[in-house]
Design a protein around this motif. Sequence first.
Motif, PDB file in Angstrom:
ATOM      1  N   GLU A 257       0.912  -1.427   0.023  1.00 28.47           N
ATOM      2  CA  GLU A 257       0.145   0.104  -0.098  1.00 28.47           C
ATOM      3  C   GLU A 257       0.737   1.173   0.298  1.00 28.47           C
ATOM      4  O   GLU A 257       0.494   2.278  -0.610  1.00 28.47           O
ATOM      5  CB  GLU A 257      -0.905   0.036   1.058  1.00 28.47           C
ATOM      6  N   ALA A 258       1.885   1.206   0.923  1.00 31.80           N
ATOM      7  CA  ALA A 258       2.743   2.348   0.971  1.00 31.80           C
ATOM      8  C   ALA A 258       3.347   2.545  -0.420  1.00 31.80           C
ATOM      9  O   ALA A 258       3.860   3.807  -0.914  1.00 31.80           O
ATOM     10  CB  ALA A 258       3.794   2.240   2.001  1.00 31.80           C
ATOM     11  N   ALA A 259       4.042   1.290  -1.023  1.00 36.55           N
ATOM     12  CA  ALA A 259       4.521   1.712  -2.544  1.00 36.55           C
ATOM     13  C   ALA A 259       3.817   2.084  -3.670  1.00 36.55           C
ATOM     14  O   ALA A 259       4.528   2.759  -4.419  1.00 36.55           O
ATOM     15  CB  ALA A 259       5.360   0.301  -2.679  1.00 36.55           C
ATOM     16  N   ARG A 260       2.335   1.797  -3.604  1.00 33.84           N
ATOM     17  CA  ARG A 260       1.743   1.984  -4.770  1.00 33.84           C
ATOM     18  C   ARG A 260       1.257   3.453  -4.943  1.00 33.84           C
ATOM     19  O   ARG A 260       0.852   3.648  -5.762  1.00 33.84           O
ATOM     20  CB  ARG A 260       0.591   0.945  -4.961  1.00 33.84           C
ATOM     21  N   HIS A 261       1.166   4.229  -3.888  1.00 35.62           N
ATOM     22  CA  HIS A 261       0.623   5.575  -3.548  1.00 35.62           C
ATOM     23  C   HIS A 261       2.017   6.450  -3.856  1.00 35.62           C
ATOM     24  O   HIS A 261       3.005   6.155  -3.608  1.00 35.62           O
ATOM     25  CB  HIS A 261       0.175   5.835  -2.488  1.00 35.62           C
ATOM     26  N   SER A 262       1.423   7.386  -4.495  1.00 33.83           N
ATOM     27  CA  SER A 262       2.576   8.630  -4.941  1.00 33.83           C
ATOM     28  C   SER A 262       3.194   9.241  -3.892  1.00 33.83           C
ATOM     29  O   SER A 262       2.567   9.415  -2.736  1.00 33.83           O
ATOM     30  CB  SER A 262       1.915   9.632  -6.132  1.00 33.83           C
ATOM     31  N   GLY A 263       4.284   9.788  -3.895  1.00 31.57           N
ATOM     32  CA  GLY A 263       4.993  10.579  -2.778  1.00 31.57           C
ATOM     33  C   GLY A 263       4.217  11.664  -2.723  1.00 31.57           C
ATOM     34  O   GLY A 263       4.280  12.414  -1.777  1.00 31.57           O
ATOM     35  N   ASP A 264       3.720  12.304  -3.749  1.00 29.23           N
ATOM     36  CA  ASP A 264       2.704  13.819  -3.254  1.00 29.23           C
ATOM     37  C   ASP A 264       1.335  13.420  -2.603  1.00 29.23           C
ATOM     38  O   ASP A 264       1.112  14.171  -1.666  1.00 29.23           O
ATOM     39  CB  ASP A 264       2.130  14.254  -4.732  1.00 29.23           C
TER      40      ASP A 264
ATOM     41  N   ARG B 202      -5.270   7.852   1.032  1.00 29.11           N
ATOM     42  CA  ARG B 202      -6.251   7.627   0.143  1.00 29.11           C
ATOM     43  C   ARG B 202      -7.100   8.690  -0.186  1.00 29.11           C
ATOM     44  O   ARG B 202      -7.656   8.721  -1.330  1.00 29.11           O
ATOM     45  CB  ARG B 202      -6.965   6.485   0.842  1.00 29.11           C
ATOM     46  N   ILE B 203      -7.280   9.402   0.750  1.00 33.07           N
ATOM     47  CA  ILE B 203      -8.252  10.489   0.699  1.00 33.07           C
ATOM     48  C   ILE B 203      -7.674  11.620  -0.360  1.00 33.07           C
ATOM     49  O   ILE B 203      -8.366  12.219  -1.177  1.00 33.07           O
ATOM     50  CB  ILE B 203      -8.548  11.351   1.947  1.00 33.07           C
ATOM     51  N   ASN B 204      -6.035  11.735   0.072  1.00 29.64           N
ATOM     52  CA  ASN B 204      -5.447  12.917  -0.764  1.00 29.64           C
ATOM     53  C   ASN B 204      -4.721  12.087  -2.052  1.00 29.64           C
ATOM     54  O   ASN B 204      -3.641  12.486  -2.530  1.00 29.64           O
ATOM     55  CB  ASN B 204      -4.455  13.284  -0.023  1.00 29.64           C
ATOM     56  N   GLY B 205      -5.169  10.997  -2.677  1.00 27.32           N
ATOM     57  CA  GLY B 205      -4.498  10.235  -3.728  1.00 27.32           C
ATOM     58  C   GLY B 205      -4.782  11.229  -5.067  1.00 27.32           C
ATOM     59  O   GLY B 205      -5.215  12.172  -4.893  1.00 27.32           O
ATOM     60  N   PRO B 206      -4.297  10.364  -5.817  1.00 30.65           N
ATOM     61  CA  PRO B 206      -4.253  11.400  -7.401  1.00 30.65           C
ATOM     62  C   PRO B 206      -5.708  11.433  -7.632  1.00 30.65           C
ATOM     63  O   PRO B 206      -6.394  10.641  -7.659  1.00 30.65           O
ATOM     64  CB  PRO B 206      -3.464  10.349  -8.181  1.00 30.65           C
TER      65      PRO B 206
ATOM     66  N   ARG C 287      -7.874  13.366  -6.451  1.00 23.70           N
ATOM     67  CA  ARG C 287      -8.881  13.658  -5.605  1.00 23.70           C
ATOM     68  C   ARG C 287      -8.398  15.053  -4.565  1.00 23.70           C
ATOM     69  O   ARG C 287      -7.195  15.266  -4.703  1.00 23.70           O
ATOM     70  CB  ARG C 287      -8.581  12.659  -4.401  1.00 23.70           C
ATOM     71  N   THR C 288      -9.229  15.814  -4.139  1.00 22.73           N
ATOM     72  CA  THR C 288      -9.162  16.850  -3.460  1.00 22.73           C
ATOM     73  C   THR C 288      -9.388  16.730  -1.840  1.00 22.73           C
ATOM     74  O   THR C 288     -10.198  15.772  -1.645  1.00 22.73           O
ATOM     75  CB  THR C 288      -9.753  17.916  -3.966  1.00 22.73           C
ATOM     76  N   LYS C 289      -8.741  17.359  -0.887  1.00 25.80           N
ATOM     77  CA  LYS C 289      -9.283  17.287   0.360  1.00 25.80           C
ATOM     78  C   LYS C 289     -10.684  17.692   0.481  1.00 25.80           C
ATOM     79  O   LYS C 289     -11.361  18.408  -0.069  1.00 25.80           O
ATOM     80  CB  LYS C 289      -8.406  18.278   1.111  1.00 25.80           C
ATOM     81  N   ARG C 290     -11.413  16.887   1.326  1.00 23.31           N
ATOM     82  CA  ARG C 290     -12.655  17.060   1.693  1.00 23.31           C
ATOM     83  C   ARG C 290     -12.863  18.596   2.377  1.00 23.31           C
ATOM     84  O   ARG C 290     -12.134  18.826   3.342  1.00 23.31           O
ATOM     85  CB  ARG C 290     -13.393  15.926   2.485  1.00 23.31           C
ATOM     86  N   THR C 291     -13.886  19.155   1.957  1.00 27.41           N
ATOM     87  CA  THR C 291     -14.126  20.415   2.673  1.00 27.41           C
ATOM     88  C   THR C 291     -15.751  20.413   2.994  1.00 27.41           C
ATOM     89  O   THR C 291     -16.566  19.953   2.139  1.00 27.41           O
ATOM     90  CB  THR C 291     -13.804  21.493   1.977  1.00 27.41           C
ATOM     91  N   GLY C 292     -15.990  20.712   4.075  1.00 22.15           N
ATOM     92  CA  GLY C 292     -17.449  20.825   4.628  1.00 22.15           C
ATOM     93  C   GLY C 292     -17.820  19.324   5.179  1.00 22.15           C
ATOM     94  O   GLY C 292     -17.030  18.454   5.293  1.00 22.15           O
ATOM     95  N   PRO C 293     -18.903  19.492   5.598  1.00 21.95           N
ATOM     96  CA  PRO C 293     -19.600  18.156   6.478  1.00 21.95           C
ATOM     97  C   PRO C 293     -19.742  16.994   5.357  1.00 21.95           C
ATOM     98  O   PRO C 293     -19.797  15.738   5.773  1.00 21.95           O
ATOM     99  CB  PRO C 293     -20.687  18.592   7.122  1.00 21.95           C
ATOM    100  N   TYR C 294     -20.015  17.266   4.277  1.00 24.92           N
ATOM    101  CA  TYR C 294     -20.446  16.386   3.384  1.00 24.92           C
ATOM    102  C   TYR C 294     -19.482  16.017   2.079  1.00 24.92           C
ATOM    103  O   TYR C 294     -19.952  15.368   1.067  1.00 24.92           O
ATOM    104  CB  TYR C 294     -21.981  16.803   2.535  1.00 24.92           C
ATOM    105  N   GLY C 295     -18.344  16.436   2.324  1.00 28.55           N
ATOM    106  CA  GLY C 295     -17.209  16.428   1.349  1.00 28.55           C
ATOM    107  C   GLY C 295     -17.171  17.291   0.008  1.00 28.55           C
ATOM    108  O   GLY C 295     -18.119  18.443   0.239  1.00 28.55           O
ATOM    109  N   GLY C 296     -16.345  17.152  -0.703  1.00 27.58           N
ATOM    110  CA  GLY C 296     -15.984  18.430  -1.564  1.00 27.58           C
ATOM    111  C   GLY C 296     -17.047  17.976  -2.792  1.00 27.58           C
ATOM    112  O   GLY C 296     -17.601  17.042  -3.007  1.00 27.58           O
ATOM    113  N   TRP C 297     -17.305  19.000  -3.420  1.00 27.17           N
ATOM    114  CA  TRP C 297     -18.269  18.999  -4.482  1.00 27.17           C
ATOM    115  C   TRP C 297     -17.386  18.991  -6.083  1.00 27.17           C
ATOM    116  O   TRP C 297     -16.466  19.456  -6.342  1.00 27.17           O
ATOM    117  CB  TRP C 297     -19.071  20.283  -4.615  1.00 27.17           C
TER     118      TRP C 297
END
Length: 109
Positions: free
Chosen positions: A27-34, A93-97, A99-109
């Motif tokens: 799992e660590a190896a398959r995600h990007s460094g960013d 996983r939330i900040n994966g390629p 994807r944006t950071k979730r904002t607000g109580p229901y996630g990003g739009w």
Amino acid sequence: MIGIIQAYLLLALSLVALGMELFALVEAARHSGDSFERAGKRTKTFWVSILAGATFVGVLALPLFVGIMPYWINVIAVVFAGVFLADVRPAIRINGPGRTKRTGPYGGW
């Protein structure tokens, strides 16, 4: 009889620990460094090297290699894998390629 049960139980626990360490390493190896940087966690190189060492320790802690190293060192390796899986993996996983950071109580739009 009890000794055989203990040996099989130790083998089963060692295999589960090795599987956890190997899964964390993949799992660590398959995600990007960013993804790691966006999540505010340590670098990908740090986690891959820690988890590679933990996996190596997990292999040496198998009952096949009795006497090479104490079993408590494998507990430390499992803790490293557990920290990655419980804290770092959800964040990257939330900040994966793509994807944006979730904002607000229901996630990003």
